[in-house]
Design a protein around this motif. Structure first.
Motif, mmCIF file in Angstrom:
data_model
loop_
_atom_site.group_PDB
_atom_site.id
_atom_site.type_symbol
_atom_site.label_atom_id
_atom_site.label_comp_id
_atom_site.label_asym_id
_atom_site.label_seq_id
_atom_site.Cartn_x
_atom_site.Cartn_y
_atom_site.Cartn_z
ATOM 1 N N ARG A 147 -1.112 8.349 -1.519
ATOM 2 C CA ARG A 147 -2.438 7.807 -1.834
ATOM 3 C C ARG A 147 -3.430 8.941 -2.072
ATOM 4 N NH1 ARG A 147 -6.679 7.393 1.044
ATOM 5 N NH2 ARG A 147 -5.607 7.719 3.011
ATOM 6 N N GLY A 163 -2.197 0.271 -5.361
ATOM 7 C CA GLY A 163 -1.486 0.829 -4.222
ATOM 8 C C GLY A 163 -2.315 0.995 -2.969
ATOM 9 N N THR A 164 -3.528 0.468 -2.976
ATOM 10 C CA THR A 164 -4.391 0.568 -1.799
ATOM 11 C C THR A 164 -4.935 -0.813 -1.449
ATOM 12 O OG1 THR A 164 -6.419 0.978 -3.069
ATOM 13 C CG2 THR A 164 -5.125 2.919 -2.441
ATOM 14 N N THR A 165 -5.618 -0.886 -0.345
ATOM 15 C CA THR A 165 -6.198 -2.167 0.082
ATOM 16 C C THR A 165 -7.373 -2.596 -0.790
ATOM 17 O OG1 THR A 165 -7.584 -1.018 1.688
ATOM 18 C CG2 THR A 165 -5.480 -1.884 2.477
ATOM 19 N N TRP A 166 -7.898 -1.667 -1.610
ATOM 20 C CA TRP A 166 -9.010 -2.052 -2.481
ATOM 21 C C TRP A 166 -8.567 -3.128 -3.463
ATOM 22 C CZ3 TRP A 166 -13.582 -0.942 -0.933
ATOM 23 C CH2 TRP A 166 -13.844 0.240 -0.263
ATOM 24 N N GLY A 167 -7.368 -3.012 -3.980
ATOM 25 C CA GLY A 167 -6.872 -3.987 -4.943
ATOM 26 C C GLY A 167 -7.567 -3.864 -6.289
ATOM 27 N N THR A 208 0.829 -1.193 0.000
ATOM 28 C CA THR A 208 0.000 0.000 0.000
ATOM 29 C C THR A 208 0.871 1.254 0.000
ATOM 30 O OG1 THR A 208 -0.162 -0.025 2.397
ATOM 31 C CG2 THR A 208 -1.918 -1.134 1.178
ATOM 32 N N GLN A 243 -4.179 3.677 -8.024
ATOM 33 C CA GLN A 243 -5.003 3.642 -6.813
ATOM 34 C C GLN A 243 -5.367 2.209 -6.435
ATOM 35 O OE1 GLN A 243 -4.839 6.876 -5.148
ATOM 36 N NE2 GLN A 243 -6.784 6.051 -4.538
#
Length: 173
Positions: A8, A77-81, A2, A74
């Motif tokens: 972010r 690089g985030t937990t959303w995947g 992340t 995004q």
């Protein structure tokens, strides 16, 4: 992996700006297409098409690809995947569809702009000119759908996302 919070947020701002700006640019493109379609004066019917060509190439294409790129950053690089949630996957596919249709329409836009520069009678290239309006309206609908998905984020994990979630839950102490 992340991204740090500041990065972010920065990429999120870039993504929102490029996405919403592309929606506005397509709305302008649509307005010019309608003006060109309903105008009866030769000059009023011709000039929107040169502007549409410039807007498509210089504004809409870069914004759609910026939206696609920042969306990928995004997601990765985030937990959303990228493949964990259906809404992220749907946004990716809709944005890809928008980019592909846009690239396929560029030759038609240039052709109509070139023909308009030489002079268009009221009925000339009517089918092509209507197609530009229809595709722009469709583009707005798709871009609105991606905006709604971004805000509401409907629940629902993909199979990959569910497996990933389960493995993370098992790893917790």
């Amino acid at each position: 992996m992340t991204m740090p919070g500041a990065l972010r947020k920065f990429t999120l701002v870039l993504h929102v700006i490029s996405s919403v700006s592309s929606l506005g640019a397509v709305a302008c493109f649509l307005a010019l297409g309608v003006v060109g379609l309903v105008s009866t004066g030769a000059e009023t019917a011709q000039s929107p098409y040169a502007a549409m060509d410039a807007i498509a190439r210089l504004v809409i294409v870069p914004l759609v690809f910026a939206s696609l790129l920042t969306g990928l950053v995004q997601a990765l690089g985030t937990t959303w995947g990228l493949f964990r949630h259906y809404w992220v996957l749907a946004k990716l596919l809709l944005t890809l569809l928008t980019a592909v249709v846009l690239l396929l329409q560029l030759d038609l836009i240039s052709y109509v702009a070139g023909a308009a520069a030489k002079g268009l009678a009221e009925g000339d290239l009517l089918g092509m000119r209507r197609s530009l309006v229809v595709h722009a309206a469709g583009g707005i609908v798709v871009l609105l759908m991606t905006t709604v998905l971004s805000i509401y984020k409907p629940r629902g994990l993909t199979r990959y996302g569910w497996r990933k979630q389960q493995s993370q839950l098992r790893e917790r102490p």
